[in-house]
Enzyme design. Structure first.
Site, PDB file in Angstrom:
ATOM      1  N   LYS A   1       0.812  -1.215   0.000  1.00 43.12           N
ATOM      2  CA  LYS A   1       0.000   0.000   0.000  1.00 43.12           C
ATOM      3  C   LYS A   1       0.846   1.266   0.000  1.00 43.12           C
ATOM      4  CE  LYS A   1      -4.229  -1.901   1.962  1.00 43.12           C
ATOM      5  NZ  LYS A   1      -5.275  -1.790   2.999  1.00 43.12           N
TER       6      LYS A   1
ATOM      7  N   LYS B   1      -9.091 -10.347 -10.091  1.00 38.84           N
ATOM      8  CA  LYS B   1     -10.045 -10.522  -9.003  1.00 38.84           C
ATOM      9  C   LYS B   1     -10.984  -9.326  -8.912  1.00 38.84           C
ATOM     10  CE  LYS B   1      -9.877 -11.063  -3.936  1.00 38.84           C
ATOM     11  NZ  LYS B   1      -8.956 -11.110  -2.771  1.00 38.84           N
TER      12      LYS B   1
ATOM     13  N   LYS C   1     -12.781  -3.408  -5.451  1.00 38.53           N
ATOM     14  CA  LYS C   1     -13.080  -1.981  -5.584  1.00 38.53           C
ATOM     15  C   LYS C   1     -11.828  -1.182  -5.946  1.00 38.53           C
ATOM     16  CE  LYS C   1     -17.447  -1.791  -4.141  1.00 38.53           C
ATOM     17  NZ  LYS C   1     -17.796  -1.234  -2.857  1.00 38.53           N
TER      18      LYS C   1
END
Length: 332
Positions: free
Chosen positions: A114, A197, A200
């Site tokens: 991230k 996959k 969002k």
């Protein structure tokens, strides 16, 4: 013989769960209610690692609770609660931070993944210490099993290490939990990028089936989904990933084996097949969406249910924290 305790959580980071969330996790949470002492948390504190508008956080927390109940999580059979309403999470989180080594935390892949997008210097400290709070979430409830996806395996291992380290240094305090890696036969991919996959965070909104979308919106998404060359409805993830994904979705919701669906649509075109998938999805989600909207209409009742869950959670968490403090040598 007492039931084994399970603990899992989900972040309120969007207005709606998507079909992948449901089939990959929540559907199995529902099943685990039977025969287990289940604790399910809406982990709103974890959602603070990214910029969040207060009104939006509140709205999404309530929407998450409503959807979990509508999808089958029963407040009577499970302890459903909001993480921030149980202050022991933060308190034990600090103890776990003091047990963890910097190098240990630095090796966690989620922070690396991230923070690499925006650079480590701009990442929040909370993103770095997130795994220690997650360990506290689990250890507070003396959980036997933690149902998570494969991508969370490293977090479970850290939790086990921290529990074992604390127990060795300060005496038996925490149950060392086992990861319960969720296995789902239904791997749901993006409608527009059927090799990726459903998520969002990647792709466009057109590729994600949202639980709370209006029926006509989801029907349009399915009918506009990416398909493959040819016209044969056949399961082939390599050469026909779009059709394979739609077959998986239909089978997962209708309960019809994929082989049966292949026979049913033999000689029919993609249009007929997509219309059938759209109908299955819309009719499956229609009562779930209606129930969630009904719960959100009566906000006081929904909040009362969450307060009841938080009170049950605090009654367990407070005992664990008191024992941890006592074993550490803090003065009561």
């Amino acid at each position: 013989m007492s039931m084994k305790r399970v603990l899992s959580g989900i972040q309120p980071t969007s207005d709606s769960f998507h079909l992948g969330n449901y089939l990959g996790a929540v559907k199995q949470w529902v099943a685990l209610q039977e025969g287990h002492d289940a604790f399910y948390a809406i982990v709103d504190l974890h959602a603070l690692t990214i910029e969040t508008e207060p009104a939006l956080l509140r709205k999404r927390t309530l929407a998450s609770a409503a959807q979990l109940i509508a999808l089958g999580i029963s407040p009577d059979r499970s302890t459903l609660f909001v993480q921030s309403q149980v202050p022991q999470h933060n308190q034990l989180g600090w103890l776990m931070e003091c047990m963890a080594g910097f190098g240990e935390a630095n090796r966690m892949t989620q922070f690396k993944d991230k923070s690499s997008k925006s650079g480590a210097d701009s990442a929040r400290v909370g993103l770095f210490t997130y795994p220690m709070l997650q360990a506290a979430d689990i250890l507070l409830y003396q959980a036997d099993l933690v149902p998570v996806g494969e991508d969370q395996r490293q977090h479970i291992e850290l939790t086990r290490d921290l529990a074992g380290r604390f127990n060795t240094r300060y005496g038996q305090t925490f149950k060392v939990p086992d990861g319960y890696i969720l296995k789902t036969a239904a791997k749901i991919n993006d409608l527009q990028e059927p090799t990726a996959k459903m998520s969002k965070s990647s792709g466009s909104a057109a590729g994600v089936i949202e639980i709370m979308d209006a029926p006509e919106v989801n029907a349009k998404k399915i009918k506009s989904s990416m398909t493959d060359a040819g016209s044969e409805v056949r399961f082939d993830e390599k050469d026909k990933p779009g059709i394979a994904n739609l077959l998986t979705i239909h089978s997962a919701l209708s309960g019809t084996p994929i082989a049966t669906l292949e026979g049913e649509f033999a000689g029919k075109g993609y249009g007929d097949f997509k219309s059938a998938v759209a109908e299955v999805v819309v009719e499956y989600l229609r009562p779930i969406r209606a129930k969630a909207l009904e719960l959100l209409e009566d906000e006081k009742h929904l909040i009362d249910l969450l307060h009841e869950g938080a009170a049950k959670a605090r009654s367990v968490a407070s005992g664990t924290l008191e024992n941890a403090y006592r074993n550490l040598g803090t003065v009561a």
